[in-house]
Design an enzyme around this catalytic site. Structure first.
Site, PDB file in Angstrom:
ATOM      1  N   HIS A  62       3.457  -2.175   3.094  1.00 40.10           N
ATOM      2  CA  HIS A  62       3.815  -0.554   2.988  1.00 40.10           C
ATOM      3  C   HIS A  62       4.441  -1.046   2.170  1.00 40.10           C
ATOM      4  CE1 HIS A  62       0.206  -0.670   6.188  1.00 40.10           C
ATOM      5  NE2 HIS A  62       0.008   0.428   4.914  1.00 40.10           N
ATOM      6  N   HIS A 103      -6.593   9.309   0.519  1.00 40.65           N
ATOM      7  CA  HIS A 103      -5.717   8.285   1.977  1.00 40.65           C
ATOM      8  C   HIS A 103      -7.260   8.737   3.118  1.00 40.65           C
ATOM      9  CE1 HIS A 103      -4.289   5.579   4.132  1.00 40.65           C
ATOM     10  NE2 HIS A 103      -3.265   5.315   3.488  1.00 40.65           N
ATOM     11  N   ASP A 126       0.843  -1.171  -0.114  1.00 41.64           N
ATOM     12  CA  ASP A 126       0.115   0.373   0.070  1.00 41.64           C
ATOM     13  C   ASP A 126       0.796   1.297   0.403  1.00 41.64           C
ATOM     14  OD1 ASP A 126      -1.943  -1.986   0.509  1.00 41.64           O
ATOM     15  OD2 ASP A 126      -3.328  -0.864   1.909  1.00 41.64           O
TER      16      ASP A 126
HETATM   17 ZN    ZN Z   1      -2.165   3.070   3.248  1.00 41.72          ZN
END
Ligand code: ZN
Length: 242
Positions: free
Chosen positions: A194, A107, A52
């Site tokens: 991430h 986001h 992500d």
């Molecule tokens: Zn995120």
């Protein structure tokens, strides 16, 4: 008499072998995409790896590590970060058989947004990704995993969640990330990482090496769904494909 008995045994054997072949063929046809799924699947297990919050400075490095093992992944990208500087990175993802998905434009928690704002968050990001990569992305990862029935019913998905949270953003510790993956992994899992943290990138080679040893194939979310015969739907969310 002996000849007759032998003939009967041979006939029975032929029926038995034929029957086995037929049943194993039908299982094969049911579970496997003959064109895309590798032939030697008997002892292979599949998981999806997802990154992500990109694109970022490490996108290409991650692809290079995946390539070492002939693996692929899904990168859920944030619309506001998409610009010309990352065109090469996005093309690199696509060229190397990994997948790009949508992680919203700014986001935000999806559950706080109106239908109109959510559509802009998701579909504007889709268009931006298509402009930069040439591929219109389908899969959506809600920031913070923020989803409810209202959002599902809007049908802007498929919404992809996860069942293995590495908490890499919190620990920023490669060994802890590795432990989280290896202690919780199972066929059909979706792993959340991430791509913007160096400790995440640093953990990757060792994790993928271990997964290879454990006979796992690491693939994108779309491939995982396909291999497990799941037809993804725009108004559903998915934590794994078990
Ligand atoms: Zn995120």
């Amino acid at each position: 008499m002996k000849k007759v008995l032998m003939s009967i045994i041979i006939i029975l054997l032929v029926i038995k072998v034929g029957g086995n072949l037929e049943s194993s063929n039908s299982i094969y046809a049911k579970n496997i995409d003959l064109e895309e799924r590798p032939n030697n699947i008997s002892n292979l297990k599949y998981v999806a790896l997802t990154f992500d919050d990109g694109p970022g400075d490490y996108t290409k490095d991650i692809i290079d590590i995946l390539n070492k093992y002939d693996y692929s992944a899904t990168f859920f990208m944030v619309g506001s970060k998409l610009n010309e500087n990352y065109r090469d990175s996005l093309e690199y993802v696509v060229e190397n058989n990994s997948e790009i998905g949508v992680h919203g434009y700014s986001h935000k928690f999806f559950t706080n947004l109106s239908k109109e704002k959510l559509e802009i968050e998701i579909n504007n990001t889709r268009v931006l990704i298509e402009d930069l990569s040439g591929v219109y992305p389908r899969l959506v990862r809600p920031p913070y995993g923020s989803i409810n029935n209202k959002i599902r019913n809007y049908g802007y998905g498929p919404y992809i969640l996860w069942d293995i949270d590495t908490l890499d953003w919190k620990y920023k510790n490669s060994q802890k990330i590795e432990n989280k993956v290896l202690e919780n992994i199972g066929p059909g899992s979706i792993i959340l990482m991430h791509e913007i943290h160096k400790t995440t990138v640093d953990s990757l080679d060792s994790i993928l090496n271990e997964l290879k040893e454990m006979n796992y194939e690491v693939v994108s979310v779309s491939k995982l769904a396909k291999y497990y015969n799941i037809e993804l739907e725009d108004n559903k969310s998915y934590r794994n494909f078990k």
